[in-house]
Design an enzyme around this catalytic site. Sequence first.
Site, PDB file in Angstrom:
ATOM      1  N   TYR A  37     122.532 108.828  47.514  1.00 49.01           N
ATOM      2  CA  TYR A  37     122.081 107.681  46.722  1.00 49.01           C
ATOM      3  C   TYR A  37     120.561 107.545  46.840  1.00 49.01           C
ATOM      4  O   TYR A  37     119.857 107.395  45.844  1.00 49.01           O
ATOM      5  CB  TYR A  37     122.778 106.417  47.219  1.00 49.01           C
ATOM      6  CG  TYR A  37     122.373 105.155  46.492  1.00 49.01           C
ATOM      7  CD1 TYR A  37     123.064 104.725  45.368  1.00 49.01           C
ATOM      8  CD2 TYR A  37     121.300 104.388  46.936  1.00 49.01           C
ATOM      9  CE1 TYR A  37     122.695 103.574  44.698  1.00 49.01           C
ATOM     10  CE2 TYR A  37     120.912 103.236  46.275  1.00 49.01           C
ATOM     11  CZ  TYR A  37     121.612 102.826  45.159  1.00 49.01           C
ATOM     12  OH  TYR A  37     121.241 101.676  44.496  1.00 49.01           O
ATOM     13  N   ASP A  38     120.077 107.609  48.084  1.00 52.13           N
ATOM     14  CA  ASP A  38     118.631 107.486  48.298  1.00 52.13           C
ATOM     15  C   ASP A  38     117.871 108.570  47.551  1.00 52.13           C
ATOM     16  O   ASP A  38     116.770 108.344  47.048  1.00 52.13           O
ATOM     17  CB  ASP A  38     118.300 107.537  49.793  1.00 52.13           C
ATOM     18  CG  ASP A  38     118.765 106.275  50.504  1.00 52.13           C
ATOM     19  OD1 ASP A  38     119.026 105.279  49.797  1.00 52.13           O
ATOM     20  OD2 ASP A  38     118.893 106.297  51.745  1.00 52.13           O
ATOM     21  N   SER A  83     130.136  69.717  40.103  1.00 54.00           N
ATOM     22  CA  SER A  83     130.635  69.939  41.454  1.00 54.00           C
ATOM     23  C   SER A  83     132.173  69.962  41.400  1.00 54.00           C
ATOM     24  O   SER A  83     132.737  69.898  40.317  1.00 54.00           O
ATOM     25  CB  SER A  83     130.115  68.806  42.321  1.00 54.00           C
ATOM     26  OG  SER A  83     130.434  69.053  43.634  1.00 54.00           O
ATOM     27  N   GLU A 172     140.956  80.769  44.565  1.00 54.51           N
ATOM     28  CA  GLU A 172     139.824  81.569  45.054  1.00 54.51           C
ATOM     29  C   GLU A 172     139.349  80.984  46.369  1.00 54.51           C
ATOM     30  O   GLU A 172     139.429  79.773  46.555  1.00 54.51           O
ATOM     31  CB  GLU A 172     138.644  81.471  44.071  1.00 54.51           C
ATOM     32  CG  GLU A 172     138.893  82.034  42.717  1.00 54.51           C
ATOM     33  CD  GLU A 172     137.730  81.682  41.764  1.00 54.51           C
ATOM     34  OE1 GLU A 172     136.627  81.364  42.228  1.00 54.51           O
ATOM     35  OE2 GLU A 172     137.969  81.728  40.562  1.00 54.51           O
ATOM     36  N   LYS A 174     136.923  79.211  48.726  1.00 54.35           N
ATOM     37  CA  LYS A 174     135.753  78.360  48.483  1.00 54.35           C
ATOM     38  C   LYS A 174     134.649  78.836  49.405  1.00 54.35           C
ATOM     39  O   LYS A 174     134.716  78.671  50.615  1.00 54.35           O
ATOM     40  CB  LYS A 174     136.076  76.897  48.744  1.00 54.35           C
ATOM     41  CG  LYS A 174     134.891  76.003  48.434  1.00 54.35           C
ATOM     42  CD  LYS A 174     135.305  74.553  48.412  1.00 54.35           C
ATOM     43  CE  LYS A 174     134.214  73.673  47.826  1.00 54.35           C
ATOM     44  NZ  LYS A 174     132.883  73.933  48.342  1.00 54.35           N
ATOM     45  N   LYS A 375     139.977  71.600  51.281  1.00 50.54           N
ATOM     46  CA  LYS A 375     139.088  71.927  52.400  1.00 50.54           C
ATOM     47  C   LYS A 375     139.881  71.999  53.698  1.00 50.54           C
ATOM     48  O   LYS A 375     140.636  71.074  54.018  1.00 50.54           O
ATOM     49  CB  LYS A 375     138.013  70.839  52.550  1.00 50.54           C
ATOM     50  CG  LYS A 375     137.030  70.812  51.421  1.00 50.54           C
ATOM     51  CD  LYS A 375     135.798  71.621  51.808  1.00 50.54           C
ATOM     52  CE  LYS A 375     134.558  71.097  51.205  1.00 50.54           C
ATOM     53  NZ  LYS A 375     133.639  70.330  51.807  1.00 50.54           N
ATOM     54  N   CYS A 491     116.132  53.981  79.271  1.00 51.90           N
ATOM     55  CA  CYS A 491     114.952  54.025  80.118  1.00 51.90           C
ATOM     56  C   CYS A 491     113.961  53.078  79.477  1.00 51.90           C
ATOM     57  O   CYS A 491     113.659  53.202  78.283  1.00 51.90           O
ATOM     58  CB  CYS A 491     114.370  55.442  80.153  1.00 51.90           C
ATOM     59  SG  CYS A 491     112.692  55.458  80.803  1.00 51.90           S
ATOM     60  N   CYS A 496     107.308  56.803  79.517  1.00 52.43           N
ATOM     61  CA  CYS A 496     108.159  57.927  79.926  1.00 52.43           C
ATOM     62  C   CYS A 496     107.840  59.162  79.070  1.00 52.43           C
ATOM     63  O   CYS A 496     107.931  59.115  77.846  1.00 52.43           O
ATOM     64  CB  CYS A 496     109.620  57.532  79.769  1.00 52.43           C
ATOM     65  SG  CYS A 496     110.751  58.908  79.999  1.00 52.43           S
TER      66      CYS A 496
HETATM   67  S1  IVH Z   1     134.136  76.882  40.733  1.00 54.20           S
HETATM   68  C1  IVH Z   1     132.697  73.259  37.815  1.00 54.20           C
HETATM   69  N1  IVH Z   1     134.823  78.421  42.687  1.00 54.20           N
HETATM   70  O1  IVH Z   1     131.426  74.878  45.733  1.00 54.20           O
HETATM   71  C2  IVH Z   1     132.726  73.731  39.204  1.00 54.20           C
HETATM   72  N2  IVH Z   1     133.019  76.926  43.048  1.00 54.20           N
HETATM   73  O2  IVH Z   1     131.581  72.088  46.390  1.00 54.20           O
HETATM   74  C3  IVH Z   1     133.133  75.165  39.203  1.00 54.20           C
HETATM   75  N3  IVH Z   1     132.013  77.124  45.268  1.00 54.20           N
HETATM   76  O3  IVH Z   1     129.450  73.768  43.059  1.00 54.20           O
HETATM   77  C4  IVH Z   1     132.901  75.734  40.497  1.00 54.20           C
HETATM   78  N4  IVH Z   1     133.314  78.743  45.988  1.00 54.20           N
HETATM   79  O4  IVH Z   1     128.930  76.108  44.080  1.00 54.20           O
HETATM   80  C5  IVH Z   1     133.986  77.459  42.291  1.00 54.20           C
HETATM   81  N5  IVH Z   1     135.537  79.903  44.272  1.00 54.20           N
HETATM   82  C6  IVH Z   1     134.712  78.944  43.895  1.00 54.20           C
HETATM   83  C7  IVH Z   1     133.709  78.448  44.737  1.00 54.20           C
HETATM   84  C8  IVH Z   1     132.876  77.414  44.279  1.00 54.20           C
HETATM   85  C9  IVH Z   1     132.295  77.947  46.282  1.00 54.20           C
HETATM   86  C10 IVH Z   1     130.934  76.113  45.282  1.00 54.20           C
HETATM   87  C11 IVH Z   1     130.304  75.847  43.945  1.00 54.20           C
HETATM   88  C12 IVH Z   1     130.505  74.382  43.715  1.00 54.20           C
HETATM   89  C13 IVH Z   1     130.679  73.868  45.100  1.00 54.20           C
HETATM   90  C14 IVH Z   1     131.389  72.545  45.106  1.00 54.20           C
END
Ligand code: IVH
Length: 743
Positions: A37-38, A83, A172, A174, A375, A491, A496
């Site tokens: 690759y290099d 979010s 997915e 997080k 979470k 204290c 101090c």
């Molecule tokens: S989907 C409209 N998928 O977590 C929001 N976000 O706490 C769609 N995040 O703002 C986001 N893993 O930056 C999505 N598998 C995942 C994620 C993910 C991490 C982040 C993302 C989001 C934040 C919210």
Amino acid sequence: MTTPEPSQEIEQLRSEIRAHDRCYYVEAEPTISDREYDRLLENLKQLETEHPELVTPDSPTQRVGGEPIEGFRKAAHAVPMLSIDNTYDEKQLRKWAQRCFEGLDGTYLGFDEKLHDLDEQESVLKGRRDAEAKQIRKNLKLAREELQKNRIATLDLAAKAGFPIDGGYLLEPKIDGIAANLRYEAGVLTLALTRGDGRTGDDVTANIRAIRSIPLRLVAHPSKPFPEVLEVRGEVVMPMPEFQKLNKAMVAEGKEKFVNPRNATAGTMKQLDAAVVASRNLQFFAHGRGEISGEGFGSHDDFLKTLALWGIPTNPLTQHCESIAEAWDFIKDFGSRRTDLDYGVDGVVIKIDRPDLQNRLGNSTRYPHWCIAYKYPAEQVATRLLKVDWQVGKTGRLTPRATMEPVFVAGTTVQHATLHNLGEIRRKDIRLGDTVIIEKAGEIIPQVVEVDLSKRSNKAQPLKPPEACPDCSGAIEREEDGSGKETGRYCVNPECPAQLAERLIHFAARGQMDIEGMGEKIVLQLADAGLLNSFGDVFALHNQREALLNLERMGDKKVDNLLAGIEAAKSRGLDRVLVGLGIRHVGSTVARVLAKHYGSLDALLAASQEDIQSFKVGEKESGIGKEIAASLYGFLHSDTGRHVIAELRDARVTLDMPAAEEAPANQIFSGKTLVVTGKLEKYTRDEIHELVARHGGRASSSISKSTTYLVAGEKAGSKLAKAEQLGVQVLSEGEFEELVREL
Ligand code: IVH
């Protein structure tokens, strides 16, 4: 054989390299050795040197451009970056799935339509009292009851089946990283933005280009041409081995370590020099979309798979599920595997897979309704408590700090934890030699959760709080709550040395005097060198240039910056000075109220303790009670206080406050009515009512058609049902928090 044109050869090499990048970063299946690759890359570099006119920005040789940039430009997102709402247990997750089901399932929605029909039929009868009308009404009532019964039965059945939704759910990991939006135009990476406030972000294109797993040009695929505009969203992360390597290097250079990989990633993305980013081996996982031109995708799963074809890294650990029950099984199983990954994963994101259904569910102001994050609870581990030291804080408060046998928890090795105060130690009955369970609050600060009493040996010794200051040996004062129970020790020696350093760190920090170039490290260095023995000394540093230059790692430029930072900090205003002094009970809110009311330090000095504790702000109490007033008055009129004030005056530090017009609060609730129900975690009802009133709205206790929002906490009952029935917008506590966050 004819030799190819250089331009052809260059293009050939580039696409070969891009294809290898894709195999390596997306498929995790390299097809050639690193050396080969290099060699390809070297060949390309060589040819480009010979033919500089053929160099293009999307060439794999052009990841790191010339000079460092001056700062980050801000740019608007084409589509806001929202979010995700969070859940913490199976019940909340099922509730979300139920909401999705109710909003999407055809049969279920059919009931609503039919009920509506019945209402219409009934309204035609308005005013009629004849026998026929009576009979029709009776029939309508029966029909309505029947429908309601079926509706409930359908929901019951759906609940049993785990709310199956057409196309299913996509799960997915997080990923605990830094979000970025990558924009490709005609297949070329043209712009990369951070999330920022969701509407505008920082232009970090130069830094994103330096991440090798992110393609500068998409890999063409014969059966799937990429759209003209493709915006991909995802997380930038720093793999654990890279994080450890970086921290080692930081320590070797005498710099502060990063507390966790996420902070290290954030710190790296803020670099103005892309070469630094290139040296740190960041990774990227795509998980979402921004603006995309042309035709959509059949499913989110399909979207992610297509991205991978084009060379954009996606996470390999996604899972498709038909029902929420299946999803929960995956979440449980993944919980034990996630910590083995070399990047941070703090939960699972559950998404409705079909984009058309996502669109039907839509978004609230802050979150999409079609996805939710589960979470995981903080990871807990057991270790042994070896020692407790008492540290002196800036107000003189003694804080116990535990030293434990080192253990690995949530990504780093931990040896110390705060025990907060004596009350906490007694409540948890923590003894030396105990086996303690620890976790990281917010995945950062280690805490002792509890003692494993089953492992307690009879040699475990109760902890004794110190009788004198561990630093200056001065006298100690006890603080008690109303019932005479001790809650803390202080204290009370204002000189101090331990306190002084802490006070100065606080004084110089952001939120207080905000002195640029005077972080914790520098304060300690200056204090150690004997250059800082009081607040006044900060402003006398310009007389100490020589001494400053003699310090380690202090050059002309750094000294200039420090002195300029100090000069600039002089005019922050009275409120910031008051917080900066670290007077017990005087935090930023109290300081602002005081500065606004008295306008100058002189006026505050002239005020009696009585006056400080009883003045009003408009019609209302100021919120400054007896305790705060006593602490403030005591400090201002003590020897130390008088001395500090004189020093600040001498240094011409601004000690008043221009009487600013109070800006009218943003009226976002104007004309809106809000009802609160259920158990909330972060707000009291009164707080919400006050917030709403201040911002132009009205709080009410009962739901009606005219209610704008229902804020529903845990165990929300009939009000929630009624709100749903009337189509009133329901906000979770998190959504409400998001709504008022910017106020
Ligand atoms: S989907 C409209 N998928 O977590 C929001 N976000 O706490 C769609 N995040 O703002 C986001 N893993 O930056 C999505 N598998 C995942 C994620 C993910 C991490 C982040 C993302 C989001 C934040 C919210």
